[in-house]
Design a protein around this motif. Structure first.
Motif, PDB file in Angstrom:
ATOM      1  N   VAL A 171      -8.328  21.699 -29.723  1.00 56.76           N
ATOM      2  CA  VAL A 171      -8.392  21.933 -28.278  1.00 56.76           C
ATOM      3  C   VAL A 171      -7.557  20.880 -27.535  1.00 56.76           C
ATOM      4  N   ASP A 172      -7.762  19.625 -27.908  1.00 57.24           N
ATOM      5  CA  ASP A 172      -7.087  18.498 -27.230  1.00 57.24           C
ATOM      6  C   ASP A 172      -6.232  17.744 -28.229  1.00 57.24           C
ATOM      7  N   MET A 173      -4.891  18.045 -28.248  1.00 59.10           N
ATOM      8  CA  MET A 173      -4.321  19.197 -27.594  1.00 59.10           C
ATOM      9  C   MET A 173      -3.319  19.902 -28.490  1.00 59.10           C
ATOM     10  N   GLU A 210      -1.204   9.143 -26.468  1.00 61.22           N
ATOM     11  CA  GLU A 210      -1.814   9.645 -25.220  1.00 61.22           C
ATOM     12  C   GLU A 210      -3.268   9.213 -25.110  1.00 61.22           C
ATOM     13  N   GLU A 211      -3.976   9.266 -26.253  1.00 63.43           N
ATOM     14  CA  GLU A 211      -5.419   9.004 -26.222  1.00 63.43           C
ATOM     15  C   GLU A 211      -5.737   7.530 -25.965  1.00 63.43           C
ATOM     16  N   THR A 212      -4.745   6.663 -26.091  1.00 64.15           N
ATOM     17  CA  THR A 212      -4.996   5.238 -25.862  1.00 64.15           C
ATOM     18  C   THR A 212      -4.161   4.690 -24.717  1.00 64.15           C
ATOM     19  N   ALA A 246      -0.079  21.278 -21.203  1.00 61.80           N
ATOM     20  CA  ALA A 246      -1.065  22.285 -21.631  1.00 61.80           C
ATOM     21  C   ALA A 246      -2.328  21.629 -22.188  1.00 61.80           C
ATOM     22  N   GLU A 247      -2.735  20.521 -21.573  1.00 61.18           N
ATOM     23  CA  GLU A 247      -4.030  19.921 -21.913  1.00 61.18           C
ATOM     24  C   GLU A 247      -5.120  20.955 -21.607  1.00 61.18           C
ATOM     25  N   PRO A 248      -6.310  20.787 -22.204  1.00 57.68           N
ATOM     26  CA  PRO A 248      -7.385  21.748 -21.915  1.00 57.68           C
ATOM     27  C   PRO A 248      -7.639  21.874 -20.401  1.00 57.68           C
TER      28      PRO A 248
HETATM   29 ZN   LIG Z   1      -5.285  15.367 -24.384  1.00 57.89          ZN
END
Ligand SMILES: [Zn+2]
Length: 433
Positions: free
Chosen positions: A119-121, A154-156, A181-183
């Motif tokens: 989902v992410d991503m 991105e996550e950090t 196109a992130e959730p």
């Molecule tokens: Zn994301």
């Protein structure tokens, strides 16, 4: 080559759908957990696909294990520059026993692709990669340039990913508009986002034996009072731009917000929220604590600024001489917002509505995305992606139907944005509707 009309585009997507789903499954089987953030295997998979499709790209890796890929394509006629952005890294899977199947299974079952990060991503990133490859095939009623940015980190925080690209390669990746196109869910298009402000409070007192309560103030009691005081930040009244305020208070928009992000989301979206994610103090039941650490994650809505929140936090903490305040985000981030009336919002909503029979509502989102790096530099940035339901939790999975909806929506919206704005091609633009 593909004519940039709606029917041709949708036929081409049908033709590549199986390949795109297979790629998404392979991507899901590739470990890109962050932390630790090593995305080399994921980047190699994408690089291989781009190579097979004849799309030249550059690898930009300020950290060797966090590569970013950038690929651009210019159409024959000059025009506007559209940038696509997705990330490779994903949340770590957490304890294996909480998962019904291997977090790296990439299984396709029940109409869903299963695995951490689907989902992410990985869904959204795969959709944008295939949208890019399809746009490159188009001819006729299309002009300008499209750039694909696939990033790590991105996550950090994005320092070595999108942040780095915009700081050092802005000429290549800034563009005129950004699609991400992130959730988001099929029912919302996101034009802005809240921003986090993180604070650590260190509370120190002399400490004492429990029985000698007269000798020291308690660090944990001060923390408890401080928490109540900080909660009052939630009463601050934000002042968003009037069009944004008006848009977000439309009942249909409120319904879409809660459908996409859960009941009560409207309340979280339009105000400051305070979470005390960590509290640690004391040594033993019969010792009066001389030390306590408190960490607060404050989420700021559009219409507030990090400077304003930081000043308020320091004013509150100043009441307690035992408290030292530290800002945990090196470069404070403000909430960001693009014009909800921007042409791209209409194109995304038109495309999604034509495909699913329901028009998404333009909204602001709760979580952060790399869109902020573009918005901070004045480039409008918009998000349309799959439902966030299982994002970041065990047994994450994405619907294949939603994956294809995201791919179709982005490709249609992008092709219409890049369609020549005037002249004989105008008829073609109509046909692409
Ligand atoms: Zn994301």
């Amino acid at each position: 080559m593909t004519r940039a009309t709606r029917d041709h585009i949708l036929n081409r997507i049908d033709a590549v759908a199986d390949e795109a789903i297979a790629f998404l499954r392979e991507f899901a089987r590739t470990d890109t957990s962050n932390p630790p953030g090593d995305t080399r295997a994921g980047a190699a998979l994408i690089a291989d696909l781009l190579r097979r499709k004849g799309a030249a790209f550059e690898t930009i890796a300020p950290q060797a294990d966090m590569p970013n890929l950038v690929s651009s394509f210019a159409f024959a006629r000059p025009g506007r520059h559209l940038v696509l952005n997705g990330h490779i890294d994903v949340f770590p899977p957490g304890p294996r026993e909480l998962w019904a199947r291997d977090p790296l299974s990439g299984d396709l079952e029940g109409g869903r692709v299963h695995g951490r990060g689907t989902v992410d991503m990985k869904c959204g990133t795969t959709a944008l990669i295939f949208a890019y490859l399809l746009l490159r095939e188009m001819e006729g009623d299309i002009a300008g340039k499209v750039t694909l940015t696939v990033v790590s980190d991105e996550e950090t925080g994005g320092r070595w990913g999108s942040g780095y690209l915009l700081e050092h390669h802005a000429d290549r990746v800034l563009g005129d508009v950004l699609l991400n196109a992130e959730p988001s869910s099929p029912w919302t298009v996101r034009f802005g986002e809240k921003a986090p402000a993180w604070f650590r409070f260190r509370i120190r007192t002399p400490g004492a034996h429990s029985a000698y309560a007269h000798l020291s103030r308690s660090a944990t009691r001060i923390a408890a009072r401080l928490m109540l005081d900080l909660e009052r930040l939630e009463d601050l009244v934000p002042t968003p731009p009037e069009p944004v305020r008006a848009l977000l208070s439309v009942p249909a928009t409120e319904r879409a917000i809660e459908r996409a992000m859960g009941r009560g989301a409207v309340g979280s979206l339009n105000r400051v929220t305070v979470n005390f994610g960590l509290i640690a103090g004391g040594v033993k039941i019969n010792l009066l604590p001389g030390e306590c650490t408190l960490e607060a994650d404050i989420r700021m809505p559009v219409g507030t600024t990090s400077a304003e929140i930081a000043a308020e936090v320091r004013r509150i903490a100043a009441v307690y001489p035992e408290v030292a305040v530290e800002e945990m985000i090196g470069t404070p981030v403000d909430p960001t917002c693009s014009d909800p009336g921007h042409e791209m919002v209409g194109l995304l909503c038109d495309a999604a509505a034509s495909l699913q029979g329901e028009r998404p509502a333009p909204i602001v989102t709760l979580g952060g995305t790399d869109c902020r790096f573009w918005r901070q530099r004045g480039v409008p940035a918009f998000v349309f992606g799959p439902s966030p339901d299982s994002m970041g939790v065990p047994n994450e999975s994405v619907s294949v139907d939603e994956f294809l909806l995201v791919l179709r929506t982005h490709t249609l919206a992008a092709s219409r944005y890049l369609a020549t704005p005037s002249g004989p091609a105008g008829a073609g633009r109509g046909a692409a509707r």
